[in-house]
Design a protein around this motif. Structure first.
Motif, PDB file in Angstrom:
ATOM      1  N   TYR A 139       0.859  -1.173   0.000  1.00 55.69           N
ATOM      2  CA  TYR A 139       0.000   0.000   0.000  1.00 55.69           C
ATOM      3  C   TYR A 139       0.903   1.233   0.000  1.00 55.69           C
ATOM      4  CZ  TYR A 139      -3.380   3.528   1.305  1.00 55.69           C
ATOM      5  OH  TYR A 139      -4.142   4.664   1.318  1.00 55.69           O
ATOM      6  N   HIS A 140       0.779   2.034  -1.054  1.00 54.24           N
ATOM      7  CA  HIS A 140       1.617   3.211  -1.230  1.00 54.24           C
ATOM      8  C   HIS A 140       0.870   4.401  -0.614  1.00 54.24           C
ATOM      9  CE1 HIS A 140       4.228   5.643  -4.337  1.00 54.24           C
ATOM     10  NE2 HIS A 140       4.531   5.891  -3.097  1.00 54.24           N
ATOM     11  N   ALA A 141       1.160   4.678   0.671  1.00 53.17           N
ATOM     12  CA  ALA A 141       0.364   5.636   1.437  1.00 53.17           C
ATOM     13  C   ALA A 141       0.694   7.083   1.093  1.00 53.17           C
ATOM     14  CB  ALA A 141       0.580   5.407   2.934  1.00 53.17           C
ATOM     15  N   GLY A 142       1.916   7.331   0.663  1.00 50.56           N
ATOM     16  CA  GLY A 142       2.248   8.729   0.353  1.00 50.56           C
ATOM     17  C   GLY A 142       3.405   8.809  -0.624  1.00 50.56           C
ATOM     18  N   GLU A 143       3.223   9.612  -1.673  1.00 50.06           N
ATOM     19  CA  GLU A 143       4.309   9.846  -2.637  1.00 50.06           C
ATOM     20  C   GLU A 143       5.368  10.711  -1.959  1.00 50.06           C
ATOM     21  OE1 GLU A 143       5.014   9.282  -5.949  1.00 50.06           O
ATOM     22  OE2 GLU A 143       3.214   8.161  -6.551  1.00 50.06           O
ATOM     23  N   GLY A 144       6.609  10.362  -2.157  1.00 47.64           N
ATOM     24  CA  GLY A 144       7.676  11.213  -1.626  1.00 47.64           C
ATOM     25  C   GLY A 144       8.764  11.313  -2.666  1.00 47.64           C
ATOM     26  N   PHE A 196       5.706   3.884  22.599  1.00 44.71           N
ATOM     27  CA  PHE A 196       4.363   4.196  23.103  1.00 44.71           C
ATOM     28  C   PHE A 196       3.257   3.687  22.187  1.00 44.71           C
ATOM     29  CE2 PHE A 196       7.219   7.309  25.014  1.00 44.71           C
ATOM     30  CZ  PHE A 196       6.942   7.052  26.349  1.00 44.71           C
ATOM     31  N   LYS A 197       3.640   3.001  21.113  1.00 40.12           N
ATOM     32  CA  LYS A 197       2.664   2.448  20.164  1.00 40.12           C
ATOM     33  C   LYS A 197       1.698   3.539  19.676  1.00 40.12           C
ATOM     34  CE  LYS A 197       2.969  -2.197  22.162  1.00 40.12           C
ATOM     35  NZ  LYS A 197       3.794  -2.743  21.082  1.00 40.12           N
ATOM     36  N   ILE A 198       2.285   4.604  19.182  1.00 40.33           N
ATOM     37  CA  ILE A 198       1.479   5.740  18.717  1.00 40.33           C
ATOM     38  C   ILE A 198       1.785   6.047  17.249  1.00 40.33           C
ATOM     39  CG2 ILE A 198       1.149   6.908  20.932  1.00 40.33           C
ATOM     40  CD1 ILE A 198       3.623   8.629  20.233  1.00 40.33           C
ATOM     41  N   LYS A 199       0.814   6.652  16.583  1.00 41.50           N
ATOM     42  CA  LYS A 199       1.027   7.149  15.228  1.00 41.50           C
ATOM     43  C   LYS A 199       1.912   8.385  15.273  1.00 41.50           C
ATOM     44  CE  LYS A 199      -3.279   5.359  13.389  1.00 41.50           C
ATOM     45  NZ  LYS A 199      -4.616   5.659  12.895  1.00 41.50           N
ATOM     46  N   ARG A 239       7.578  18.753  10.101  1.00 43.39           N
ATOM     47  CA  ARG A 239       6.872  18.552   8.836  1.00 43.39           C
ATOM     48  C   ARG A 239       6.629  17.060   8.587  1.00 43.39           C
ATOM     49  NH1 ARG A 239       9.024  17.372   4.395  1.00 43.39           N
ATOM     50  NH2 ARG A 239      11.091  18.072   5.002  1.00 43.39           N
ATOM     51  N   VAL A 240       7.676  16.237   8.834  1.00 43.38           N
ATOM     52  CA  VAL A 240       7.510  14.786   8.642  1.00 43.38           C
ATOM     53  C   VAL A 240       6.415  14.258   9.574  1.00 43.38           C
ATOM     54  CG1 VAL A 240       8.612  12.525   8.913  1.00 43.38           C
ATOM     55  CG2 VAL A 240       9.850  14.388   7.780  1.00 43.38           C
ATOM     56  N   CYS A 241       6.406  14.700  10.821  1.00 40.87           N
ATOM     57  CA  CYS A 241       5.366  14.247  11.764  1.00 40.87           C
ATOM     58  C   CYS A 241       3.969  14.635  11.264  1.00 40.87           C
ATOM     59  CB  CYS A 241       5.568  14.861  13.153  1.00 40.87           C
ATOM     60  SG  CYS A 241       7.014  14.240  14.017  1.00 40.87           S
ATOM     61  N   ARG A 242       3.863  15.860  10.759  1.00 39.42           N
ATOM     62  CA  ARG A 242       2.558  16.327  10.251  1.00 39.42           C
ATOM     63  C   ARG A 242       2.142  15.541   9.010  1.00 39.42           C
ATOM     64  NH1 ARG A 242       4.410  21.494  11.310  1.00 39.42           N
ATOM     65  NH2 ARG A 242       5.070  21.725   9.136  1.00 39.42           N
ATOM     66  N   ASN A 243       3.072  15.412   8.051  1.00 38.56           N
ATOM     67  CA  ASN A 243       2.742  14.773   6.771  1.00 38.56           C
ATOM     68  C   ASN A 243       2.453  13.290   6.922  1.00 38.56           C
ATOM     69  OD1 ASN A 243       3.148  17.217   5.610  1.00 38.56           O
ATOM     70  ND2 ASN A 243       5.092  16.700   4.606  1.00 38.56           N
ATOM     71  N   THR A 244       2.991  12.676   7.958  1.00 43.41           N
ATOM     72  CA  THR A 244       2.794  11.238   8.144  1.00 43.41           C
ATOM     73  C   THR A 244       2.012  10.983   9.430  1.00 43.41           C
ATOM     74  OG1 THR A 244       4.857  10.975   9.392  1.00 43.41           O
ATOM     75  CG2 THR A 244       5.010  10.758   7.003  1.00 43.41           C
ATOM     76  N   LYS A 245       1.122  11.918   9.769  1.00 40.21           N
ATOM     77  CA  LYS A 245       0.494  11.841  11.097  1.00 40.21           C
ATOM     78  C   LYS A 245      -0.320  10.565  11.317  1.00 40.21           C
ATOM     79  CE  LYS A 245      -3.561  14.589   9.922  1.00 40.21           C
ATOM     80  NZ  LYS A 245      -4.056  15.948   9.823  1.00 40.21           N
ATOM     81  N   ASN A 246      -0.871   9.995  10.247  1.00 34.59           N
ATOM     82  CA  ASN A 246      -1.659   8.765  10.420  1.00 34.59           C
ATOM     83  C   ASN A 246      -0.846   7.495  10.206  1.00 34.59           C
ATOM     84  OD1 ASN A 246      -4.131   9.990  11.108  1.00 34.59           O
ATOM     85  ND2 ASN A 246      -4.388  10.592   8.966  1.00 34.59           N
ATOM     86  N   ASN A 247       0.448   7.676   9.965  1.00 36.92           N
ATOM     87  CA  ASN A 247       1.314   6.508   9.749  1.00 36.92           C
ATOM     88  C   ASN A 247       1.800   5.910  11.050  1.00 36.92           C
ATOM     89  OD1 ASN A 247       1.131   7.203   7.085  1.00 36.92           O
ATOM     90  ND2 ASN A 247       3.351   7.082   6.709  1.00 36.92           N
ATOM     91  N   ARG A 248       1.966   4.614  11.028  1.00 35.53           N
ATOM     92  CA  ARG A 248       2.649   3.911  12.097  1.00 35.53           C
ATOM     93  C   ARG A 248       4.056   3.649  11.576  1.00 35.53           C
ATOM     94  NH1 ARG A 248      -0.329   0.682  15.303  1.00 35.53           N
ATOM     95  NH2 ARG A 248       0.682  -1.204  14.562  1.00 35.53           N
ATOM     96  N   SER A 249       5.059   4.096  12.309  1.00 36.31           N
ATOM     97  CA  SER A 249       6.438   4.004  11.823  1.00 36.31           C
ATOM     98  C   SER A 249       6.845   2.549  11.621  1.00 36.31           C
ATOM     99  CB  SER A 249       7.394   4.673  12.815  1.00 36.31           C
ATOM    100  OG  SER A 249       7.573   3.834  13.930  1.00 36.31           O
ATOM    101  N   SER A 250       7.860   2.338  10.795  1.00 34.22           N
ATOM    102  CA  SER A 250       8.300   0.974  10.517  1.00 34.22           C
ATOM    103  C   SER A 250       8.756   0.279  11.803  1.00 34.22           C
ATOM    104  CB  SER A 250       9.433   0.975   9.497  1.00 34.22           C
ATOM    105  OG  SER A 250      10.507   1.761   9.974  1.00 34.22           O
ATOM    106  N   MET A 251       9.333   1.065  12.729  1.00 33.40           N
ATOM    107  CA  MET A 251       9.786   0.443  13.979  1.00 33.40           C
ATOM    108  C   MET A 251       8.607  -0.031  14.819  1.00 33.40           C
ATOM    109  SD  MET A 251      12.656   1.796  16.696  1.00 33.40           S
ATOM    110  CE  MET A 251      13.938   1.979  15.466  1.00 33.40           C
ATOM    111  N   LEU A 252       7.547   0.771  14.832  1.00 37.43           N
ATOM    112  CA  LEU A 252       6.330   0.364  15.546  1.00 37.43           C
ATOM    113  C   LEU A 252       5.744  -0.890  14.908  1.00 37.43           C
ATOM    114  CD1 LEU A 252       3.936   0.573  17.435  1.00 37.43           C
ATOM    115  CD2 LEU A 252       3.033   2.438  16.033  1.00 37.43           C
ATOM    116  N   ARG A 253       5.757  -0.932  13.561  1.00 41.24           N
ATOM    117  CA  ARG A 253       5.193  -2.111  12.895  1.00 41.24           C
ATOM    118  C   ARG A 253       6.051  -3.347  13.173  1.00 41.24           C
ATOM    119  NH1 ARG A 253       5.221  -0.448   7.369  1.00 41.24           N
ATOM    120  NH2 ARG A 253       5.494   1.771   7.839  1.00 41.24           N
ATOM    121  N   ASP A 254       7.356  -3.156  13.231  1.00 41.42           N
ATOM    122  CA  ASP A 254       8.234  -4.283  13.563  1.00 41.42           C
ATOM    123  C   ASP A 254       7.952  -4.794  14.976  1.00 41.42           C
ATOM    124  OD1 ASP A 254       9.478  -4.317  11.108  1.00 41.42           O
ATOM    125  OD2 ASP A 254      11.179  -3.086  11.725  1.00 41.42           O
TER     126      ASP A 254
END
Lengths: 298, 298
Positions: A139-144, A196-199, A239-254
């Motif tokens: 799933y390509h959530a955001g173009e960068g 903290f298991k947060i977005k 800016r990264v936090c704002r632009n990816t606010k609904n993302n779960r980081s790769s470390m959280l997913r791991d």
């Protein structure tokens, strides 16, 4: 021109999609034959907010990698890269063009070694938001952007042409600052979200998590000797936090999937690099042991 | 002789049980009339591993506190103590004997103020394992000591007699070292268990959580100027973890119940006390913001 993408994780699968979009002849080399045969038989499902598309791909297990392609895009994570190193420095890969897309900086030594030995080596940073949904679906959530910079010697290669107009490619002159800036952002965001298991967006909303992120940013800034650019980099961080606010980081997913995280390549690198420079990083050591502790619990 | 126990939490209810066991005339003053009437009507259920017993107690809301008793045992937590301070320094409490049973050191100033104003003031440390199961039920998980030390002037009072032979009471000469040692242990154990939601025993099993605990111990040791006793205190720390291995710390229980924790009286005290002495406490600041962040999420 043929391209080999090594690694069947989120970034590897996305690269294959972006290259196929340009009708570049691409082969994916996966860690397991199981994933390779799944990709061969069912294709690769590419999804973004507006569309879904099945892409037919060449896929093989890593065991069959023989560097027959001209361009090698390396998308495995740092721990897997260590296992791959022997194969990469073997004579088979001489003369090929390499693009390394890893977090952290632990691969700098390997890149420099290859660049000194008749390979054309580029460091890269993928800023795309992407999640692997299945072994054959992303799933390509955001173009960068894809940022690239030559390692040691500037090899002659046009990545803009390879990826085409649709994918933004930014050419950088120096690879260490490019990787350092990405590492800085990762060192501040990823372990806090994983602990903290947060977005990502919660880092700006909760004033205490914000402070933790800024503490880690300040230590990494000092170790990476980026203090002069502090204001601009702090803006990048927010800016990264704002632009990816609904993302779960790769470390959280791991962490959530019980996989090994990249904490050693990120916070671990800051700690050991600080030690070499005589800079103590107590806050990074706290978050490092926290994530290692959660990994230990499994 | 009559005793007033102020506070209907785990420690307050346990003190009432221990005093009633000695047939001391005791009244509990609770924050809410609801808890007081529950205690009056149904009694206080005391449980330990071997037995259960309902104890009839006098219980009132804090509004009716008039210091008619001779001995005042203060068992509210630090945040509630701040609200109570005005009442304690009022003329009503002159000449009475006080025992303060709080974690942390934020109440030192109040104790010293009272000791300088015609009250007989003792600082205390309760080492018992105890959990409040309901507003009128406590589970006494482990017998420990009550340590007491006079504040400023040594008042004439025999706590061993009051609590009797069954409850171990240890008389200490100086209250600052006694409270500091307890604070040191709490600063190392409580926030780590609360952050990772683990029982105390896991601090010794997981090597990364052990390291976090030791980092916090070292910082607190320095701020509290206890370095000379490091070896002995480190042994105490491990012993407490072993002896309470199946316990969930009070801070973890507060987090799980969505209550405000004692993080300000524990880690917060180490930070501000360090600042006054010019000692930086980065690791304690990390854990402080972590717990505050979880509290903020609620």
């Amino acid at each position: 021109m043929r391209v080999a993408v090594i690694g069947g994780g989120a970034i590897g699968l996305l690269m294959a999609c972006l290259l196929e979009r340009q009708q570049v002849n691409t082969a994916i080399y996966c860690r397991t034959e199981k994933q390779a045969s799944l990709l061969r038989e069912n294709g690769l499902l590419y999804k973004n907010e507006g569309m879904e598309k099945v892409i037919q791909v060449h896929a093989y297990s890593i065991d069959s990698l023989a560097f027959e392609e001209d361009i090698i895009v390396i998308c495995v994570k740092q721990p897997a890269l260590a296992q791959l190193a022997k194969l990469l420095v073997s004579d088979l890969s001489k003369g090929k063009t390499f693009l390394f897309l890893q977090n952290g900086m632990s691969h700098v030594e390997l890149m420099e070694e290859l660049a000194g030995k008749e390979r054309k080596v580029w460091a890269g940073v993928a800023e795309h938001g992407v999640m692997k949904e299945k072994d054959n679906a992303v799933y390509h959530a955001g173009e960068g952007r894809i940022r690239v910079a030559p390692v040691i010697v500037k090899p002659d290669f046009n990545w803009e042409n390879l990826f085409g107009d649709t994918t933004k490619v930014e050419q950088n002159a120096a690879y260490i600052p490019m990787l350092s800036e990405k590492l800085l952002i990762n060192a501040a965001i990823n372990p806090v979200t994983a602990l903290f298991k947060i977005k990502n967006g919660m880092l700006l909303e909760n004033p205490h998590y914000l402070k933790l992120m800024e503490y880690l940013f300040d230590e990494a800034l000092q170790v990476l000797e980026l203090q002069k650019q502090k204001d601009g980099l702090l803006e990048d961080l927010y800016r990264v936090c704002r632009n990816t606010k609904n993302n779960r980081s790769s470390m959280l997913r791991d962490i959530d999937s019980g996989r090994k995280t990249e904490i050693d390549s990120i916070s671990g690198y800051i700690i050991t690099s600080g030690e070499k420079k005589g800079i103590d990083t107590p806050m990074t050591r706290m978050i490092y042991e926290s994530i290692k502790g959660i990994e230990w619990e499994g």
